[in-house]
Scaffold this motif. Sequence first.
Motif, PDB file in Angstrom:
ATOM      1  N   UNK A 150       0.789  -1.216   0.061  1.00  0.00           N
ATOM      2  CA  UNK A 150       0.029  -0.039   0.101  1.00  0.00           C
ATOM      3  C   UNK A 150       1.010   1.307   0.079  1.00  0.00           C
ATOM      4  N   UNK A 151       1.868   0.924   0.905  1.00  0.00           N
ATOM      5  CA  UNK A 151       2.952   2.316   0.903  1.00  0.00           C
ATOM      6  C   UNK A 151       3.562   2.716  -0.735  1.00  0.00           C
ATOM      7  N   UNK A 152       3.899   1.354  -1.264  1.00  0.00           N
ATOM      8  CA  UNK A 152       4.582   1.715  -2.274  1.00  0.00           C
ATOM      9  C   UNK A 152       3.657   2.296  -3.404  1.00  0.00           C
ATOM     10  N   UNK A 153       2.634   1.666  -3.371  1.00  0.00           N
ATOM     11  CA  UNK A 153       1.281   2.203  -4.273  1.00  0.00           C
ATOM     12  C   UNK A 153       0.968   3.596  -4.130  1.00  0.00           C
ATOM     13  N   UNK A 154       0.861   4.086  -3.012  1.00  0.00           N
ATOM     14  CA  UNK A 154       0.687   5.492  -2.676  1.00  0.00           C
ATOM     15  C   UNK A 154       1.773   6.521  -2.971  1.00  0.00           C
ATOM     16  N   UNK A 155       3.065   5.878  -2.595  1.00  0.00           N
ATOM     17  CA  UNK A 155       4.331   6.667  -3.107  1.00  0.00           C
ATOM     18  C   UNK A 155       4.198   6.769  -4.567  1.00  0.00           C
ATOM     19  N   UNK A 203      11.697  16.185 -20.481  1.00  0.00           N
ATOM     20  CA  UNK A 203      12.219  15.436 -19.336  1.00  0.00           C
ATOM     21  C   UNK A 203      11.121  14.699 -18.289  1.00  0.00           C
ATOM     22  N   UNK A 204      10.252  15.203 -18.017  1.00  0.00           N
ATOM     23  CA  UNK A 204       9.311  14.563 -17.135  1.00  0.00           C
ATOM     24  C   UNK A 204       8.327  13.747 -17.811  1.00  0.00           C
ATOM     25  N   UNK A 205       8.235  13.793 -19.026  1.00  0.00           N
ATOM     26  CA  UNK A 205       7.635  12.468 -19.602  1.00  0.00           C
ATOM     27  C   UNK A 205       8.817  11.388 -19.456  1.00  0.00           C
ATOM     28  N   UNK A 206      10.033  11.301 -19.487  1.00  0.00           N
ATOM     29  CA  UNK A 206      10.939  10.522 -19.235  1.00  0.00           C
ATOM     30  C   UNK A 206      10.997  10.052 -17.855  1.00  0.00           C
ATOM     31  N   UNK A 207      10.778  10.920 -17.011  1.00  0.00           N
ATOM     32  CA  UNK A 207      10.717  10.638 -15.434  1.00  0.00           C
ATOM     33  C   UNK A 207       9.507   9.742 -15.083  1.00  0.00           C
ATOM     34  N   UNK A 208       8.296  10.016 -15.913  1.00  0.00           N
ATOM     35  CA  UNK A 208       7.197   9.438 -15.763  1.00  0.00           C
ATOM     36  C   UNK A 208       7.108   8.070 -16.081  1.00  0.00           C
ATOM     37  N   UNK A 209       7.777   8.030 -17.160  1.00  0.00           N
ATOM     38  CA  UNK A 209       7.797   6.551 -17.981  1.00  0.00           C
ATOM     39  C   UNK A 209       8.777   5.681 -16.810  1.00  0.00           C
ATOM     40  N   UNK A 210      10.016   6.328 -16.732  1.00  0.00           N
ATOM     41  CA  UNK A 210      10.803   5.822 -15.693  1.00  0.00           C
ATOM     42  C   UNK A 210      10.285   5.301 -14.420  1.00  0.00           C
ATOM     43  N   UNK A 211       9.685   5.856 -13.944  1.00  0.00           N
ATOM     44  CA  UNK A 211       9.007   5.545 -12.496  1.00  0.00           C
ATOM     45  C   UNK A 211       7.862   4.517 -12.808  1.00  0.00           C
ATOM     46  N   UNK A 212       7.058   4.611 -13.942  1.00  0.00           N
ATOM     47  CA  UNK A 212       6.205   3.599 -13.931  1.00  0.00           C
ATOM     48  C   UNK A 212       6.809   2.290 -14.136  1.00  0.00           C
ATOM     49  N   UNK A 213       7.788   2.162 -14.768  1.00  0.00           N
ATOM     50  CA  UNK A 213       8.572   0.885 -14.980  1.00  0.00           C
ATOM     51  C   UNK A 213       9.175   0.472 -13.652  1.00  0.00           C
ATOM     52  N   UNK A 263       8.458  -3.095 -11.230  1.00  0.00           N
ATOM     53  CA  UNK A 263       9.517  -3.879 -10.775  1.00  0.00           C
ATOM     54  C   UNK A 263       9.291  -4.272  -9.294  1.00  0.00           C
ATOM     55  N   UNK A 264       8.736  -3.214  -8.555  1.00  0.00           N
ATOM     56  CA  UNK A 264       8.205  -3.325  -7.230  1.00  0.00           C
ATOM     57  C   UNK A 264       6.986  -3.991  -6.999  1.00  0.00           C
ATOM     58  N   UNK A 265       6.231  -3.894  -7.812  1.00  0.00           N
ATOM     59  CA  UNK A 265       4.903  -4.406  -7.441  1.00  0.00           C
ATOM     60  C   UNK A 265       4.665  -5.781  -8.162  1.00  0.00           C
ATOM     61  N   UNK A 266       5.340  -6.187  -9.109  1.00  0.00           N
ATOM     62  CA  UNK A 266       4.998  -7.515  -9.979  1.00  0.00           C
ATOM     63  C   UNK A 266       6.444  -8.235 -10.246  1.00  0.00           C
TER      64      UNK A 266
END
Length: 338
Positions: A3-8, A41-51, A55-58
Amino acid sequence: MEVTIFIYNVFLIILYSVVLTLSGFYYLKTKNNCYFAVSILFSLYLFDNIVIYMTEFINTFSISYNNLVISVPTYKTLIIISILAVYIMINSIFLNLKNPRIWYFALGLLTIFLFIIPVMKRTAFKSWLFYVPGDVFFILFNIYILSILKNDEIIKENELLGKYKKIMKYTLLMSCLVFIEDSFVIFKIDVYSDTILNITNRNFSEDILRISQSMIIISYFFNFFMFDSREKEDIRVISPRNNYRSRMKDKSNNDDEHDYYIFHLFCDAHLFTVREQEVFKHLLEDKNNKLISESLYISIGTVKTHVHNIFIKTEVANRRELAQVYNKWIENQVACGQ
């Protein structure tokens, strides 16, 4: 914990999306390439964070991704290089860097090096060699930017550059922490063996830096919006639509107020310094360099430098093109206000 990972991660996704939306909106409004670079730049940040979140959730995705990064790190290499390239672009536009090509050349060499890494044996040292060169490149570039901003006279003259220098000092500090965290996690926490591969893909120092960048940019755009709204409101107060006679009587005063608003909005959108705004005002009055020099009590060489910077920021080659760009800007603002 999940849940914490998801909210973060939801927080990061929303934050990066807000910056992406604001920078995209103001790019469309002002055609300022710096805003366009920020949106990339923030498109790259967004995409990188989703990936990274995946890795943390699946678990299955994490295993596949980690094996891919350690064997054929094409995706991660492109993300690292793209973020660094856009970062160079933003600073080149904002500070009018005279020779950014050497940094792009160095970035090309870094790209080649990162694609050579996979041939090495799977060890913590291999992973360290993959991540650390990008960290070092980022640190060196920040040092280079601070060396440009070391001129105290320019900083005193331009409040925006003074703030930017403070931001770059903070960025340099955080980039050093990113390097330290990467090194510590790779050698002390991650596991690299023939049977087990456990990689921590998130760097929290890097997250803190990106969150800080997001807050600074949101604050900048909020101030830009407040300036825009305040100036428009001043015009409405001076020139009410429902009072035709009053408006006709004070038409010259209203035109001056409107010109003042358009002028400063244009300067703000193109990141002119205080002195560049003064020079630009004289350029609009069709004064030559000698007259501008005498009016502002500066040397002709200094005038030429400011004119050159104005041309770069507005992407023109001469005064005629500058006048055309400014007139086109006025037309667009009038059209948007209707």
